[in-house]
Structure formats: C-alpha cells, structure tokens
Scaffold this motif. Sequence first.
Motif, mmCIF file in Angstrom:
data_model
loop_
_atom_site.group_PDB
_atom_site.id
_atom_site.type_symbol
_atom_site.label_atom_id
_atom_site.label_comp_id
_atom_site.label_asym_id
_atom_site.label_seq_id
_atom_site.Cartn_x
_atom_site.Cartn_y
_atom_site.Cartn_z
ATOM 1 N N ARG A 1 -35.149 -30.576 23.508
ATOM 2 C CA ARG A 1 -35.583 -30.594 24.912
ATOM 3 C C ARG A 1 -37.100 -30.480 24.960
ATOM 4 N N PRO A 2 -37.771 -31.444 25.566
ATOM 5 C CA PRO A 2 -39.206 -31.319 25.741
ATOM 6 C C PRO A 2 -39.514 -30.116 26.629
ATOM 7 N N VAL A 3 -40.541 -29.365 26.253
ATOM 8 C CA VAL A 3 -40.986 -28.265 27.099
ATOM 9 C C VAL A 3 -41.807 -28.865 28.239
ATOM 10 N N TRP A 4 -41.576 -28.400 29.433
ATOM 11 C CA TRP A 4 -42.222 -28.937 30.632
ATOM 12 C C TRP A 4 -43.110 -27.853 31.215
ATOM 13 N N PRO A 5 -44.376 -27.793 30.780
ATOM 14 C CA PRO A 5 -45.271 -26.734 31.253
ATOM 15 C C PRO A 5 -45.487 -26.789 32.760
ATOM 16 N N PHE A 6 -45.636 -25.612 33.354
ATOM 17 C CA PHE A 6 -45.848 -25.542 34.799
ATOM 18 C C PHE A 6 -47.124 -26.233 35.234
ATOM 19 N N SER B 1 -46.368 -25.016 7.252
ATOM 20 C CA SER B 1 -47.492 -25.535 6.473
ATOM 21 C C SER B 1 -48.194 -26.684 7.193
ATOM 22 N N ARG B 2 -47.465 -27.383 8.079
ATOM 23 C CA ARG B 2 -48.034 -28.482 8.863
ATOM 24 C C ARG B 2 -48.485 -28.033 10.245
ATOM 25 N N GLY B 3 -48.271 -26.756 10.557
ATOM 26 C CA GLY B 3 -48.647 -26.244 11.869
ATOM 27 C C GLY B 3 -47.723 -26.694 12.986
ATOM 28 N N ALA B 4 -46.511 -27.106 12.650
ATOM 29 C CA ALA B 4 -45.599 -27.649 13.659
ATOM 30 C C ALA B 4 -44.583 -26.625 14.164
ATOM 31 N N HIS B 5 -44.358 -25.529 13.415
ATOM 32 C CA HIS B 5 -43.360 -24.548 13.824
ATOM 33 C C HIS B 5 -44.042 -23.431 14.591
ATOM 34 N N LEU B 6 -43.614 -23.206 15.820
ATOM 35 C CA LEU B 6 -44.226 -22.175 16.640
ATOM 36 C C LEU B 6 -43.423 -20.880 16.624
ATOM 37 N N TYR B 7 -42.083 -20.998 16.744
ATOM 38 C CA TYR B 7 -41.250 -19.809 16.793
ATOM 39 C C TYR B 7 -39.794 -20.220 16.699
ATOM 40 N N GLY C 1 -28.895 -20.771 17.390
ATOM 41 C CA GLY C 1 -30.297 -20.405 17.281
ATOM 42 C C GLY C 1 -31.179 -21.417 17.980
ATOM 43 N N PHE C 2 -32.474 -21.228 17.823
ATOM 44 C CA PHE C 2 -33.430 -22.120 18.475
ATOM 45 C C PHE C 2 -34.722 -22.124 17.677
ATOM 46 N N ASP C 3 -35.472 -23.168 17.871
ATOM 47 C CA ASP C 3 -36.825 -23.269 17.339
ATOM 48 C C ASP C 3 -37.673 -23.950 18.390
ATOM 49 N N VAL C 4 -38.926 -23.541 18.459
ATOM 50 C CA VAL C 4 -39.912 -24.227 19.288
ATOM 51 C C VAL C 4 -40.896 -24.860 18.316
ATOM 52 N N ILE C 5 -41.061 -26.170 18.446
ATOM 53 C CA ILE C 5 -41.956 -26.901 17.547
ATOM 54 C C ILE C 5 -43.032 -27.593 18.365
ATOM 55 N N GLU C 6 -44.096 -27.985 17.689
ATOM 56 C CA GLU C 6 -45.152 -28.768 18.319
ATOM 57 C C GLU C 6 -45.401 -29.988 17.460
ATOM 58 N N CYS C 7 -45.336 -31.151 18.081
ATOM 59 C CA CYS C 7 -45.576 -32.405 17.368
ATOM 60 C C CYS C 7 -46.049 -33.448 18.380
ATOM 61 N N ASP C 8 -46.345 -34.640 17.893
ATOM 62 C CA ASP C 8 -46.973 -35.658 18.729
ATOM 63 C C ASP C 8 -46.033 -36.424 19.653
ATOM 64 N N SER C 9 -44.737 -36.508 19.288
ATOM 65 C CA SER C 9 -43.851 -37.364 20.072
ATOM 66 C C SER C 9 -42.394 -36.964 19.874
ATOM 67 N N LEU C 10 -41.533 -37.517 20.705
ATOM 68 C CA LEU C 10 -40.098 -37.310 20.545
ATOM 69 C C LEU C 10 -39.636 -37.852 19.198
ATOM 70 N N MET D 1 -47.256 -32.008 21.894
ATOM 71 C CA MET D 1 -46.144 -31.720 22.792
ATOM 72 C C MET D 1 -45.274 -30.638 22.146
ATOM 73 N N GLU D 2 -44.726 -29.758 22.995
ATOM 74 C CA GLU D 2 -43.802 -28.753 22.508
ATOM 75 C C GLU D 2 -42.376 -29.192 22.815
ATOM 76 N N PHE D 3 -41.488 -28.872 21.880
ATOM 77 C CA PHE D 3 -40.071 -29.181 22.030
ATOM 78 C C PHE D 3 -39.253 -27.950 21.677
ATOM 79 N N LEU D 4 -38.186 -27.723 22.431
ATOM 80 C CA LEU D 4 -37.213 -26.692 22.132
ATOM 81 C C LEU D 4 -36.071 -27.349 21.375
ATOM 82 N N LEU D 5 -35.743 -26.819 20.213
ATOM 83 C CA LEU D 5 -34.589 -27.298 19.459
ATOM 84 C C LEU D 5 -33.486 -26.265 19.613
#
Length: 110
Positions: free
Chosen positions: A102-107, A30-36, A72-81, A1-5
């Motif tokens: 905020r969970p990202v809500w893909p179209f 290093s964990r592959g969780a930070h997208l941008y 600022g902001f970060d977009v992360i990817e992880c398994d759960s809230l 799941m992607e989340f906006l921080l």
Amino acid sequence: MEFLLLIADAPDGEAGVDLDAEHWVDDLESRGAHLYGNRTRPGAEATIVKVRDGDVVTATGALHEGRDWVAGFDVIECDSLDDAVRIAAAHPMARAGQIQIRPVWPFDDE
C-alpha cells in the motif's frame, strides 16, 4: 515514495520456506530502503476502536475474518511501485504467504 507492506499468511503458500527475513531486512537496510517493520500478534488479539454517537466502542478481533491473517508489516522507501514489488517479491513470505503493498499517502500531499 514510502510503501506499507502487509505480510500475510495464505492457504496456497509454498510449504517449507525458511521464514527468517533477517537477510532480507539487512539487504534493504544496506540500501537505505527499510524504514521499520515488525511482527504483529494474531487478529484474535486485535482491538477495533470506533466512536458512535459520541461513545467509544471497542471490539476484539481483526477487521475481517478470513483464511488469511496479517503476520507483520514493513515500511519501505523506494522510487516506484515496481521497486516495491521487487522488494516484496524477495521477502520469504512472498513464497509462503502473500504481501500486500500500500502506498503511503502523506497528509501534506492533499
């Protein structure tokens, strides 16, 4: 799941916190969780755009005025809230300010 921080200031934040988030970002990458992620300019430099009766209307300033401002902001990817909360809690601004998740809500989820 992607989340906006959304990384924000807060008047009740802890003073004297080292706000260098480089270690936090390095750990997530290093964990592959930070997208941008990045800083944002102050709300006074924001532009709001809306269309009303076919006309493009712009205004200068943040969406809402208040004591807190988005820094600022970060977009992360992880398994759960729960994982996103743990990641956000490790950010230096969780102590000096606050972080909205905020969970990202893909179209394609509709």
